[in-house]
Design a protein around this motif. Structure first.
Motif, PDB file in Angstrom:
ATOM      1  N   UNK A  40       0.831  -1.191   0.000  1.00 22.51           N
ATOM      2  CA  UNK A  40       0.000   0.000   0.000  1.00 22.51           C
ATOM      3  C   UNK A  40       0.871   1.248   0.000  1.00 22.51           C
ATOM      4  N   UNK A  41       0.268   2.360  -0.392  1.00 23.35           N
ATOM      5  CA  UNK A  41       0.994   3.623  -0.360  1.00 23.35           C
ATOM      6  C   UNK A  41       0.279   4.663  -1.187  1.00 23.35           C
ATOM      7  N   UNK A  42       0.536   5.931  -0.875  1.00 21.26           N
ATOM      8  CA  UNK A  42      -0.031   7.016  -1.661  1.00 21.26           C
ATOM      9  C   UNK A  42       0.638   7.057  -3.032  1.00 21.26           C
ATOM     10  N   UNK A  43       0.070   7.837  -3.954  1.00 22.53           N
ATOM     11  CA  UNK A  43       0.692   8.008  -5.263  1.00 22.53           C
ATOM     12  C   UNK A  43       2.109   8.550  -5.081  1.00 22.53           C
ATOM     13  N   UNK A 206       3.070  -0.712   4.233  1.00 20.16           N
ATOM     14  CA  UNK A 206       2.675   0.626   3.794  1.00 20.16           C
ATOM     15  C   UNK A 206       3.934   1.393   3.418  1.00 20.16           C
ATOM     16  N   UNK A 207       4.018   1.774   2.139  1.00 19.03           N
ATOM     17  CA  UNK A 207       5.154   2.558   1.658  1.00 19.03           C
ATOM     18  C   UNK A 207       4.842   4.042   1.787  1.00 19.03           C
ATOM     19  N   UNK A 221      -1.087  -3.471  12.442  1.00 19.11           N
ATOM     20  CA  UNK A 221      -0.826  -2.095  12.009  1.00 19.11           C
ATOM     21  C   UNK A 221      -1.879  -1.147  12.565  1.00 19.11           C
ATOM     22  N   UNK A 222      -3.150  -1.557  12.535  1.00 15.78           N
ATOM     23  CA  UNK A 222      -4.204  -0.670  13.046  1.00 15.78           C
ATOM     24  C   UNK A 222      -4.152  -0.569  14.565  1.00 15.78           C
ATOM     25  N   UNK A 299      -3.312   4.351   7.763  1.00 20.55           N
ATOM     26  CA  UNK A 299      -2.710   4.756   6.489  1.00 20.55           C
ATOM     27  C   UNK A 299      -2.576   6.276   6.418  1.00 20.55           C
ATOM     28  N   UNK A 300      -3.650   6.983   6.755  1.00 21.63           N
ATOM     29  CA  UNK A 300      -3.624   8.441   6.683  1.00 21.63           C
ATOM     30  C   UNK A 300      -2.658   9.021   7.706  1.00 21.63           C
TER      31      UNK A 300
END
Length: 316
Positions: A40-43, A206-207, A221-222, A299-300
């Motif tokens: 996972x990761x943002x753009x 998460x990248x 993670x959560x 994530x956020x």
């Protein structure tokens, strides 16, 4: 091959593009046999750059990648027949039918099974004679998946596998991926749907800005993120009328008018003490909502923390 070994191993991986842009900055992780692993990761986080190295499309600038015990770039002839790849966009000739496309692709796959079996597996058997250009976006994603499964791969790379699918198609795809995992296939997927990663993946990474910011099971993670309690203050009461928040285990809070949001890493204790206070005071906490953190919040939180110095790794 030992079923407990790491099917995918990434160690100190760097990828620098021409011009000096470092897309991947020394990441390490592993994927075990018969595991669903979500990246996972943002753009711009480095997901695509990493997956391309795993697929053997390029060589790392430095560091090591091993897929099924081999370098996927240098030993491509050994690795490629044992892997399946579902890209974000297949780009197949629009005038061919679904069956013609599958037969064409099967001719490029070592040991391909009968194309109609793969089409049936993804629910496209009845659409075999339809031209690709007449398929819906979701049906095209199903076709992409069918072609990735033609060689019955040991390792399956899925890039945004449910984009364009409706809710039913997404659930069907999840069930198919789980069934593949249960039969021994190792799956690495990228997705922007965090609920997909939370419900489907055995472990995630998460990248963020080319580094692994967190890795572990979705629950691990959560669990590292604060839970939250929201409610409305009773009329005539103010935040200062509550017991001291630090004593309740609250690590952060927000107040908007009468609405209160508490964040805590000790959810049970905080909720219990808050309800005991309300009972003693003889008041009702309207709009009371108590819930653990979600993967989206984790994530956020990571995406906001651009200065995180090192990876958070969780182990069961």
């Amino acid at each position: 091959m030992d079923t407990d070994e790491h099917v995918i191993e990434v160690t100190g991986l760097h990828r620098v593009y021409e011009g000096g842009f470092e897309a991947v900055r020394g990441i390490s992780f592993h994927v075990d046999r018969a595991e669903i692993f979500a990246l996972l990761g943002t753009n711009g986080a480095g997901k695509t750059s990493t997956v391309e190295l795993l697929e053997g499309l390029a060589s790392p600038t430095s560091g090591h990648v091993r897929v099924l015990g081999h370098d996927p770039y240098a030993d491509r002839a050994l690795v490629r027949p044992r892997t399946g790849v579902m890209l974000q966009e297949g780009g197949f000739p629009s005038e061919l039918t679904v069956a013609e496309t599958a037969r064409m692709w099967a001719g490029c796959v070592s040991g391909a099974r009968p194309p109609h079996e793969a089409l049936e597996q993804v629910g496209l058997g009845r659409r075999a004679n339809v031209r690709v250009k007449q398929l819906s976006g979701g049906e095209r994603r199903r076709l992409d998946l069918a072609l990735a499964l033609l060689g019955e791969p040991e390792v399956l790379f899925l890039d945004e596998p449910t984009t364009g699918l409706d809710a039913e198609g997404r659930r069907d795809t999840w069930e198919l991926v789980r069934a593949l995992r249960d039969r021994g296939t190792t799956v690495l997927l990228t997705t922007h749907y965090l609920e997909e990663a939370e419900g489907l993946a055995d472990r995630i990474a998460i990248l963020h800005e080319g580094r692994v910011a967190a890795t572990g099971t979705p629950a691990e993670v959560t669990a590292a993120q604060p839970s939250r309690i929201t409610f409305d203050l009773p009329m005539g009461y103010f935040l200062g009328d509550l017991p001291p928040l630090a004593g309740l285990g609250v690590c952060d809070h927000e107040v908007d008018g009468r609405a209160v949001r508490l964040r805590t890493r000790e959810l049970q204790r905080t909720a219990t003490e808050l309800l005991l206070w309300a009972r003693r005071a003889g008041v009702e906490l309207a709009g009371l909502d108590v819930r653990s953190a979600s993967l989206e919040e984790a994530f956020l939180g990571i995406a906001r923390d651009a200065t995180a110095p090192h990876t958070k790794e969780y182990a069961a």
